[in-house]
Design a protein around this motif. Structure first.
Motif, PDB file in Angstrom:
ATOM      1  N   PRO A   1       0.800  -1.235   0.000  1.00 10.96           N
ATOM      2  CA  PRO A   1       0.000   0.000   0.000  1.00 10.96           C
ATOM      3  C   PRO A   1       0.831   1.282   0.000  1.00 10.96           C
ATOM      4  O   PRO A   1       0.518   2.224  -0.736  1.00 10.96           O
ATOM      5  N   GLU A   2       1.869   1.329   0.815  1.00 11.71           N
ATOM      6  CA  GLU A   2       2.689   2.551   0.882  1.00 11.71           C
ATOM      7  C   GLU A   2       3.321   2.868  -0.466  1.00 11.71           C
ATOM      8  O   GLU A   2       3.330   4.021  -0.911  1.00 11.71           O
ATOM      9  N   LEU A   3       3.832   1.838  -1.139  1.00 15.77           N
ATOM     10  CA  LEU A   3       4.465   2.048  -2.437  1.00 15.77           C
ATOM     11  C   LEU A   3       3.425   2.388  -3.496  1.00 15.77           C
ATOM     12  O   LEU A   3       3.652   3.254  -4.360  1.00 15.77           O
ATOM     13  N   GLY A   4       2.271   1.731  -3.436  1.00 20.19           N
ATOM     14  CA  GLY A   4       1.202   2.028  -4.391  1.00 20.19           C
ATOM     15  C   GLY A   4       0.741   3.472  -4.284  1.00 20.19           C
ATOM     16  O   GLY A   4       0.546   4.153  -5.299  1.00 20.19           O
ATOM     17  N   ASP A   5       0.594   3.972  -3.047  1.00 21.57           N
ATOM     18  CA  ASP A   5       0.198   5.366  -2.848  1.00 21.57           C
ATOM     19  C   ASP A   5       1.278   6.311  -3.359  1.00 21.57           C
ATOM     20  O   ASP A   5       0.986   7.355  -3.961  1.00 21.57           O
ATOM     21  N   PHE A   6       2.524   5.946  -3.121  1.00 15.31           N
ATOM     22  CA  PHE A   6       3.652   6.766  -3.555  1.00 15.31           C
ATOM     23  C   PHE A   6       3.682   6.889  -5.076  1.00 15.31           C
ATOM     24  O   PHE A   6       3.876   7.980  -5.627  1.00 15.31           O
ATOM     25  N   VAL A   7       3.478   5.776  -5.745  1.00 13.59           N
ATOM     26  CA  VAL A   7       3.454   5.769  -7.215  1.00 13.59           C
ATOM     27  C   VAL A   7       2.388   6.733  -7.727  1.00 13.59           C
ATOM     28  O   VAL A   7       2.633   7.540  -8.639  1.00 13.59           O
ATOM     29  N   PHE A   8       1.211   6.672  -7.143  1.00 11.49           N
ATOM     30  CA  PHE A   8       0.107   7.550  -7.542  1.00 11.49           C
ATOM     31  C   PHE A   8       0.470   9.020  -7.337  1.00 11.49           C
ATOM     32  O   PHE A   8       0.219   9.870  -8.198  1.00 11.49           O
ATOM     33  N   GLN A   9       1.079   9.330  -6.204  1.00 10.05           N
ATOM     34  CA  GLN A   9       1.452  10.708  -5.889  1.00 10.05           C
ATOM     35  C   GLN A   9       2.515  11.235  -6.851  1.00 10.05           C
ATOM     36  O   GLN A   9       2.426  12.378  -7.324  1.00 10.05           O
ATOM     37  N   ILE A  10       3.529  10.421  -7.150  1.00  8.33           N
ATOM     38  CA  ILE A  10       4.607  10.861  -8.037  1.00  8.33           C
ATOM     39  C   ILE A  10       4.075  11.102  -9.443  1.00  8.33           C
ATOM     40  O   ILE A  10       4.441  12.074 -10.113  1.00  8.33           O
ATOM     41  N   GLU A  11       3.214  10.218  -9.915  1.00  9.27           N
ATOM     42  CA  GLU A  11       2.628  10.417 -11.242  1.00  9.27           C
ATOM     43  C   GLU A  11       1.852  11.730 -11.305  1.00  9.27           C
ATOM     44  O   GLU A  11       1.930  12.460 -12.304  1.00  9.27           O
ATOM     45  N   ASN A  12       1.107  12.043 -10.256  1.00 13.13           N
ATOM     46  CA  ASN A  12       0.343  13.290 -10.226  1.00 13.13           C
ATOM     47  C   ASN A  12       1.254  14.507 -10.159  1.00 13.13           C
ATOM     48  O   ASN A  12       1.043  15.499 -10.879  1.00 13.13           O
ATOM     49  N   LYS A  13       2.264  14.455  -9.315  1.00 16.47           N
ATOM     50  CA  LYS A  13       3.156  15.600  -9.132  1.00 16.47           C
ATOM     51  C   LYS A  13       3.915  15.946 -10.405  1.00 16.47           C
ATOM     52  O   LYS A  13       4.192  17.119 -10.667  1.00 16.47           O
ATOM     53  N   THR A  14       4.275  14.940 -11.177  1.00 19.11           N
ATOM     54  CA  THR A  14       5.121  15.174 -12.354  1.00 19.11           C
ATOM     55  C   THR A  14       4.331  15.148 -13.661  1.00 19.11           C
ATOM     56  O   THR A  14       4.928  15.170 -14.742  1.00 19.11           O
ATOM     57  N   SER A  15       3.015  15.144 -13.576  1.00 22.95           N
ATOM     58  CA  SER A  15       2.183  14.905 -14.760  1.00 22.95           C
ATOM     59  C   SER A  15       2.314  15.989 -15.834  1.00 22.95           C
ATOM     60  O   SER A  15       1.970  15.757 -16.994  1.00 22.95           O
ATOM     61  N   MET A  16       2.818  17.164 -15.476  1.00 23.92           N
ATOM     62  CA  MET A  16       2.931  18.256 -16.444  1.00 23.92           C
ATOM     63  C   MET A  16       4.283  18.272 -17.145  1.00 23.92           C
ATOM     64  O   MET A  16       4.536  19.144 -17.983  1.00 23.92           O
TER      65      MET A  16
END
Length: 227
Positions: free
Chosen positions: A104-119
């Motif tokens: 779960p911790e890694l899955g949440d992290f992946v989601f956050q990084i994708e959102n932060k760098t999406s631009m």
């Protein structure tokens, strides 16, 4: 000189690199993470738009539990330390694989990084995480079956891969002397150019990367057509 648009790396040899130096395997992974970061920059410097890194396969769960946990922790810490520079450099980080099966911790992290760098518009760095080429095809077919299609085309599968908008890799580089793809980008690699080197991943250099790209530029890609 024709540069590839998409370069993928099978980053092999971290454990052997550490063993040769009398170090723990985790030290090979630590050094390997630094080289992965450097390789992404080498690609960006040449104007290469997409980079895929084979970080953790569906088969890697068979490794010792302690090593798997270290790999995930290293990923969390290392990527976290690079978010600021990724935003400044226009890097978009994406992940592909069975991400729902991650801790779960890694899955949440992946989601956050994708959102932060999406631009990010300069470079897409794609991390293949809990990834298997056959698993990707199976998952694509199951998605198609959900809508009740009786006949499945190649286009149907291509549109249901993990990242259907990413072009197929032009060049796949594998280190450590092994000459196989090991369940990596099974669908996408059918016309990829392959470059194998005996160099262990932590020893892979910018000079060797440039040799691989130069070798690629001299090849004639026919895609099944006549000479």
């Amino acid at each position: 000189m024709a540069f590839p648009v998409h370069v993928a790396f099978i980053m092999d040899g971290n454990g052997r690199w550490a063993k040769k130096r009398g170090l723990e395997r985790i030290e090979g992974h630590r050094k390997g993470a630094e080289v992965a970061d450097a390789a992404s920059h080498w690609c960006a410097d040449l104007g290469i738009r997409y980079v895929t890194l084979y970080a953790f396969s569906t088969e890697n769960w068979r490794r010792p539990k302690e090593e798997v946990e270290f790999l995930f922790e290293l990923m969390l810490l290392y990527i976290s330390s690079k978010v600021g520079s990724m935003l400044e450099e226009g890097v978009r980080m994406r992940f592909m694989g069975r991400l729902n099966e991650l801790p779960p911790e890694l899955g949440d992290f992946v989601f956050q990084i994708e959102n932060k760098t999406s631009m990010g518009k300069k470079l897409d760095v794609i991390v293949a995480l809990n990834y298997g080429g056959r698993a990707e095809i199976v998952d694509a077919v199951n998605e198609i079956l959900k809508i009740g299609k009786e006949q499945i085309s190649e286009e149907d599968i291509a549109m249901n891969l993990y990242l259907p908008d990413v072009p197929e890799p032009d060049l796949i580089i594998r280190t450590s002397g092994e000459e196989r793809l090991s369940n990596f980008l099974t669908w996408q690699s059918v016309y990829s150019e392959l470059f194998f080197t005996g160099t262990l991943w932590p020893d892979f250099t910018k000079e060797e990367f440039h040799r691989a790209v130069d070798d690629y530029s001299k090849r004639k890609r026919r895609f099944g057509a006549l000479d």
